[in-house]
Design an enzyme around this catalytic site. Structure first.
Site, PDB file in Angstrom:
ATOM      1  CD  GLU A 110      -6.849   0.234   3.958  1.00  0.00           C
ATOM      2  OE1 GLU A 110      -7.938   0.237   4.560  1.00  0.00           O
ATOM      3  OE2 GLU A 110      -6.132  -0.781   3.871  1.00  0.00           O
ATOM      4  CG  HIS A 113      -8.108  -4.258   0.669  1.00  0.00           C
ATOM      5  ND1 HIS A 113      -8.262  -5.547   0.218  1.00  0.00           N
ATOM      6  CD2 HIS A 113      -8.645  -4.242   1.913  1.00  0.00           C
ATOM      7  CE1 HIS A 113      -8.846  -6.277   1.135  1.00  0.00           C
ATOM      8  NE2 HIS A 113      -9.101  -5.507   2.171  1.00  0.00           N
ATOM      9  CG  HIS A 176     -11.302  -7.924   7.747  1.00  0.00           C
ATOM     10  ND1 HIS A 176     -12.579  -7.773   7.270  1.00  0.00           N
ATOM     11  CD2 HIS A 176     -10.494  -7.274   6.860  1.00  0.00           C
ATOM     12  CE1 HIS A 176     -12.562  -7.060   6.157  1.00  0.00           C
ATOM     13  NE2 HIS A 176     -11.307  -6.763   5.874  1.00  0.00           N
ATOM     14  CG  HIS A 288       0.465 -21.228  12.682  1.00  0.00           C
ATOM     15  ND1 HIS A 288      -0.780 -21.477  12.163  1.00  0.00           N
ATOM     16  CD2 HIS A 288       1.266 -20.983  11.611  1.00  0.00           C
ATOM     17  CE1 HIS A 288      -0.745 -21.396  10.849  1.00  0.00           C
ATOM     18  NE2 HIS A 288       0.489 -21.095  10.481  1.00  0.00           N
ATOM     19  CG  HIS A 345       1.404 -19.873   4.430  1.00  0.00           C
ATOM     20  ND1 HIS A 345       1.653 -21.195   4.155  1.00  0.00           N
ATOM     21  CD2 HIS A 345       1.077 -19.821   5.757  1.00  0.00           C
ATOM     22  CE1 HIS A 345       1.499 -21.912   5.246  1.00  0.00           C
ATOM     23  NE2 HIS A 345       1.134 -21.105   6.225  1.00  0.00           N
TER      24      HIS A 345
END
Length: 386
Positions: A110, A113, A176, A288, A345
């Site tokens: 975290e 990032h 986000h 989706h 992906h």
């Protein structure tokens, strides 16, 4: 006197971001020592675009490893600028819940990032400020896109904070993700505009303005599909269907669309406080999947039109990215959501946004005035190589 807020972690994070950003800035300066300001800005834009693409991938990695709450406060980690300073708090949380959201590995994921995000923000700030200063000397330097990028990276930072403080609220996490792709798009256009200002794109074979409606339509489909994919991921609905092409052995399994697309609610719950039913997760996944068929057909069709118009290189890009998304998407289902396939992906979706945004930028009427090659009159479907 008691302070309202402790700004120390914020200043420490900013300092760390500047230190990390110093590396790319030094690299561009050394590589372009004899170049002009526009060339340096263009090179820095491309490098920042590359680093932002990496940041989006690392953000996906952070989400997929359940590290989004590795440090449950923001911007620091238990008030410290790194997990080293929060060792005692992390150890206590990990001892209480060994497989919980706070562990040493998740805290580092975290915080790395956040460090990368701060560095990207610093680079964008440098480009905006330099563009403003140099604009007085060189009127060809664009100001709109650097400052739009700076404004948006601040918005994106706010969504990053809300992702943590609102405990992975699905709508916020999805926004986000979309914000990260929007930043990629802004940086891609910025790189094109700096390249045009320096004349770097004048020799390239580019699309004409008549392609823009088709590109906008395709980009809209891709963004909608990314939003649906983000909703699948943030609600952990990937494994609601573990077979393909059917779902749960059926072509139309039991689905609850109303609850599945109740947007403003906590993770795993409805607004009423009830647990999100499995039929709702199935609806999220299957929507989706159905949209993926439409996007795949649109990518293949657009590639065919580009090839007929003599733009074979662009057609191959679209077909390659369509194949990439198909393979990685299927891998997520039949291999039960492997981390590598899931990150790949997301990377394919980000690449599609970058490619389509770049084509839209060079297909703008302004590109023709600046020397890029425009196609003959006629619809895009009737164009041929000259």
């Amino acid at each position: 006197m008691q302070t309202w807020y402790d700004w120390t972690p914020v200043f420490r994070m900013m300092l760390l971001g500047l230190l990390i950003a110093a590396g790319p800035l030094l690299w561009v300066w050394l590589r372009r020592r004899g170049a002009g300001t526009v060339q340096r800005l263009q090179a820095l834009s491309v490098l920042t675009l590359f680093l932002t693409f990496d940041l989006v991938l690392f953000g996906a990695f952070t989400r997929l490893t359940d590290s989004g709450l590795g440090c449950p406060d923001w911007p620091g980690c238990y008030g410290a600028a790194s997990p080293l300073g929060a060792h005692a708090d992390i150890a206590a949380a990990q001892a209480a819940m060994p497989t919980g959201p706070v562990t040493f590995s998740k805290a580092w994921i975290e915080m790395i990032h956040r460090y990368l995000a701060t560095a990207v923000g610093a680079l964008i700030l440098v480009m905006a400020v330099v563009s403003l200063i140099e604009r007085r000397r060189d009127r060809t330097i664009p100001l709109l896109w650097p400052w739009l990028s700076l404004l948006w990276v601040c918005v994106q930072g706010a969504f990053g904070a809300w992702t943590v403080t609102m405990k992975l609220f699905p709508a916020i996490v999805t926004l986000h993700l979309l914000g990260g792709l929007t930043l990629l798009a802004l940086l891609r256009v910025q790189a094109v505009r700096f390249g045009q200002a320096d004349g770097l794109l004048r020799q390239a074979l580019q699309m004409g303005p008549r392609w823009r409606p088709w590109l906008w339509a395709l980009l809209g489909l891709v963004v909608l599909q990314v939003a649906l994919g983000g909703w699948v991921s943030t609600n952990y609905a990937v494994l609601a269907c573990r077979d393909f092409p059917t779902c749960q052995g059926q072509w139309w399994p039991p689905m609850d669309f109303a609850r599945g697309f109740e947007l403003w609610r906590p993770l795993g719950e409805l607004r009423s406080g009830e647990a999100l039913p499995f039929a709702a997760l199935t609806a999220i996944h299957y929507t989706h999947r159905l949209m993926a068929y439409l996007v795949l057909a649109a990518l293949l069709g657009m590639g065919w039109a580009l090839r007929r118009a003599g733009l074979g290189r662009q057609a191959r890009w679209l077909w390659a990215l369509a194949a990439w998304q198909l393979v990685t998407g299927l891998s997520n289902v039949v291999l039960e959501w492997p981390l590598l396939a899931a990150v790949a992906h997301t990377g394919g979706a980000a690449a599609l946004v970058v490619v389509l945004t770049g084509w839209l930028a060079v297909a703008h009427p302004q590109a023709a005035r600046q020397g890029t090659v425009a196609r003959p009159a006629g619809t895009p479907w009737q164009e041929r190589r000259a």
